[in-house]
Motif scaffolding. Structure first.
Motif, PDB file in Angstrom:
ATOM      1  N   LYS A 209      -7.794 -16.192  20.707  1.00 23.73           N
ATOM      2  CA  LYS A 209      -6.941 -15.157  21.285  1.00 23.73           C
ATOM      3  C   LYS A 209      -5.987 -15.747  22.313  1.00 23.73           C
ATOM      4  O   LYS A 209      -6.284 -16.745  22.944  1.00 23.73           O
ATOM      5  CB  LYS A 209      -7.794 -14.094  21.975  1.00 23.73           C
ATOM      6  CG  LYS A 209      -8.677 -13.313  21.022  1.00 23.73           C
ATOM      7  CD  LYS A 209      -9.340 -12.164  21.753  1.00 23.73           C
ATOM      8  CE  LYS A 209     -10.212 -11.329  20.851  1.00 23.73           C
ATOM      9  NZ  LYS A 209      -9.602 -10.837  19.655  1.00 23.73           N
ATOM     10  N   ALA A 210      -4.858 -15.071  22.454  1.00 28.01           N
ATOM     11  CA  ALA A 210      -3.879 -15.418  23.484  1.00 28.01           C
ATOM     12  C   ALA A 210      -3.278 -14.123  24.008  1.00 28.01           C
ATOM     13  O   ALA A 210      -3.218 -13.119  23.293  1.00 28.01           O
ATOM     14  CB  ALA A 210      -2.787 -16.316  22.921  1.00 28.01           C
TER      15      ALA A 210
ATOM     16  N   VAL B  74       0.248 -12.764  25.775  1.00 30.41           N
ATOM     17  CA  VAL B  74       1.637 -13.129  26.010  1.00 30.41           C
ATOM     18  C   VAL B  74       2.334 -11.979  26.730  1.00 30.41           C
ATOM     19  O   VAL B  74       2.220 -10.817  26.322  1.00 30.41           O
ATOM     20  CB  VAL B  74       2.360 -13.445  24.684  1.00 30.41           C
ATOM     21  CG1 VAL B  74       3.814 -13.806  24.929  1.00 30.41           C
ATOM     22  CG2 VAL B  74       1.649 -14.557  23.936  1.00 30.41           C
ATOM     23  N   THR B  75       3.051 -12.326  27.808  1.00 30.79           N
ATOM     24  CA  THR B  75       3.864 -11.360  28.541  1.00 30.79           C
ATOM     25  C   THR B  75       5.333 -11.695  28.292  1.00 30.79           C
ATOM     26  O   THR B  75       5.635 -12.650  27.574  1.00 30.79           O
ATOM     27  CB  THR B  75       3.587 -11.429  30.054  1.00 30.79           C
ATOM     28  OG1 THR B  75       4.031 -12.690  30.551  1.00 30.79           O
ATOM     29  CG2 THR B  75       2.110 -11.224  30.359  1.00 30.79           C
ATOM     30  N   GLN B  76       6.220 -10.954  28.928  1.00 33.23           N
ATOM     31  CA  GLN B  76       7.645 -11.258  28.795  1.00 33.23           C
ATOM     32  C   GLN B  76       7.967 -12.632  29.358  1.00 33.23           C
ATOM     33  O   GLN B  76       8.953 -13.244  28.963  1.00 33.23           O
ATOM     34  CB  GLN B  76       8.487 -10.200  29.502  1.00 33.23           C
ATOM     35  CG  GLN B  76       8.445  -8.866  28.790  1.00 33.23           C
ATOM     36  CD  GLN B  76       9.270  -7.804  29.500  1.00 33.23           C
ATOM     37  OE1 GLN B  76       9.467  -7.864  30.706  1.00 33.23           O
ATOM     38  NE2 GLN B  76       9.723  -6.830  28.749  1.00 33.23           N
ATOM     39  N   LYS B  77       7.131 -13.138  30.257  1.00 32.50           N
ATOM     40  CA  LYS B  77       7.346 -14.463  30.834  1.00 32.50           C
ATOM     41  C   LYS B  77       6.875 -15.578  29.908  1.00 32.50           C
ATOM     42  O   LYS B  77       7.203 -16.731  30.109  1.00 32.50           O
ATOM     43  CB  LYS B  77       6.627 -14.587  32.169  1.00 32.50           C
ATOM     44  CG  LYS B  77       7.179 -13.695  33.246  1.00 32.50           C
ATOM     45  CD  LYS B  77       6.398 -13.881  34.529  1.00 32.50           C
ATOM     46  CE  LYS B  77       6.905 -12.964  35.617  1.00 32.50           C
ATOM     47  NZ  LYS B  77       6.114 -13.098  36.846  1.00 32.50           N
ATOM     48  N   GLY B  78       6.048 -15.252  28.919  1.00 29.88           N
ATOM     49  CA  GLY B  78       5.523 -16.252  27.995  1.00 29.88           C
ATOM     50  C   GLY B  78       4.010 -16.207  27.929  1.00 29.88           C
ATOM     51  O   GLY B  78       3.388 -15.195  28.267  1.00 29.88           O
ATOM     52  N   LEU B  79       3.427 -17.326  27.524  1.00 28.73           N
ATOM     53  CA  LEU B  79       1.977 -17.414  27.370  1.00 28.73           C
ATOM     54  C   LEU B  79       1.300 -17.242  28.722  1.00 28.73           C
ATOM     55  O   LEU B  79       1.576 -17.971  29.666  1.00 28.73           O
ATOM     56  CB  LEU B  79       1.594 -18.766  26.751  1.00 28.73           C
ATOM     57  CG  LEU B  79       0.117 -18.977  26.461  1.00 28.73           C
ATOM     58  CD1 LEU B  79      -0.385 -17.996  25.411  1.00 28.73           C
ATOM     59  CD2 LEU B  79      -0.127 -20.403  25.997  1.00 28.73           C
ATOM     60  N   GLU B  80       0.407 -16.275  28.795  1.00 29.72           N
ATOM     61  CA  GLU B  80      -0.282 -15.954  30.041  1.00 29.72           C
ATOM     62  C   GLU B  80      -1.710 -16.473  30.043  1.00 29.72           C
ATOM     63  O   GLU B  80      -2.242 -16.853  31.080  1.00 29.72           O
ATOM     64  CB  GLU B  80      -0.279 -14.429  30.228  1.00 29.72           C
ATOM     65  CG  GLU B  80      -0.741 -13.934  31.557  1.00 29.72           C
ATOM     66  CD  GLU B  80       0.305 -14.081  32.655  1.00 29.72           C
ATOM     67  OE1 GLU B  80      -0.102 -14.231  33.807  1.00 29.72           O
ATOM     68  OE2 GLU B  80       1.502 -14.053  32.359  1.00 29.72           O
ATOM     69  N   PHE B  81      -2.346 -16.471  28.862  1.00 30.38           N
ATOM     70  CA  PHE B  81      -3.763 -16.828  28.795  1.00 30.38           C
ATOM     71  C   PHE B  81      -4.118 -17.240  27.375  1.00 30.38           C
ATOM     72  O   PHE B  81      -3.665 -16.631  26.419  1.00 30.38           O
ATOM     73  CB  PHE B  81      -4.613 -15.617  29.207  1.00 30.38           C
ATOM     74  CG  PHE B  81      -6.094 -15.876  29.225  1.00 30.38           C
ATOM     75  CD1 PHE B  81      -6.716 -16.299  30.381  1.00 30.38           C
ATOM     76  CD2 PHE B  81      -6.860 -15.693  28.085  1.00 30.38           C
ATOM     77  CE1 PHE B  81      -8.083 -16.540  30.403  1.00 30.38           C
ATOM     78  CE2 PHE B  81      -8.218 -15.923  28.099  1.00 30.38           C
ATOM     79  CZ  PHE B  81      -8.824 -16.355  29.258  1.00 30.38           C
ATOM     80  N   GLY B  82      -4.949 -18.241  27.221  1.00 29.04           N
ATOM     81  CA  GLY B  82      -5.470 -18.642  25.927  1.00 29.04           C
ATOM     82  C   GLY B  82      -4.439 -19.331  25.054  1.00 29.04           C
ATOM     83  O   GLY B  82      -3.341 -19.659  25.489  1.00 29.04           O
ATOM     84  N   THR B  83      -4.807 -19.507  23.790  1.00 32.37           N
ATOM     85  CA  THR B  83      -3.905 -20.101  22.813  1.00 32.37           C
ATOM     86  C   THR B  83      -4.434 -19.802  21.408  1.00 32.37           C
ATOM     87  O   THR B  83      -5.631 -19.615  21.219  1.00 32.37           O
ATOM     88  CB  THR B  83      -3.773 -21.630  22.998  1.00 32.37           C
ATOM     89  OG1 THR B  83      -2.843 -22.127  22.034  1.00 32.37           O
ATOM     90  CG2 THR B  83      -5.087 -22.344  22.819  1.00 32.37           C
ATOM     91  N   VAL B  84      -3.527 -19.728  20.469  1.00 30.65           N
ATOM     92  CA  VAL B  84      -3.910 -19.645  19.062  1.00 30.65           C
ATOM     93  C   VAL B  84      -3.461 -20.907  18.347  1.00 30.65           C
ATOM     94  O   VAL B  84      -3.572 -21.016  17.143  1.00 30.65           O
ATOM     95  CB  VAL B  84      -3.357 -18.376  18.364  1.00 30.65           C
ATOM     96  CG1 VAL B  84      -4.028 -17.134  18.898  1.00 30.65           C
ATOM     97  CG2 VAL B  84      -1.847 -18.284  18.490  1.00 30.65           C
TER      98      VAL B  84
END
Length: 64
Positions: free
Chosen positions: A37-38, A40-50
């Motif tokens: 899971k990841a 994503v906000t308007q700023k970009g990746l916020e947490f995790g990764t896929v």
């Protein structure tokens, strides 16, 4: 998983719009396992990764 849920709650409480991306299918090889899971906000990746690169266009399709 608690960190992930805590981050979702924090963003919600701060009224930050976000999407959750969950890896549900793999074709070929991938750097992450199914279920990764990841956030994503308007700023970009916020947490995790896929794994790999997720573009704004892909995220836009997820909103539809």
């Amino acid at each position: 998983m608690a960190d992930f849920l805590d981050e979702c709650l924090r963003l919600k409480n701060e009224k930050v719009h976000f999407v959750v991306i969950t890896l549900v299918n793999i074709q070929g090889s991938a750097p992450q396992n199914l279920g990764a899971k990841a956030i994503v906000t308007q700023k970009g990746l916020e947490f995790g990764t896929v794994g790999g690169i997720v573009t704004g266009k892909q995220i836009g399709r997820a909103h539809v």
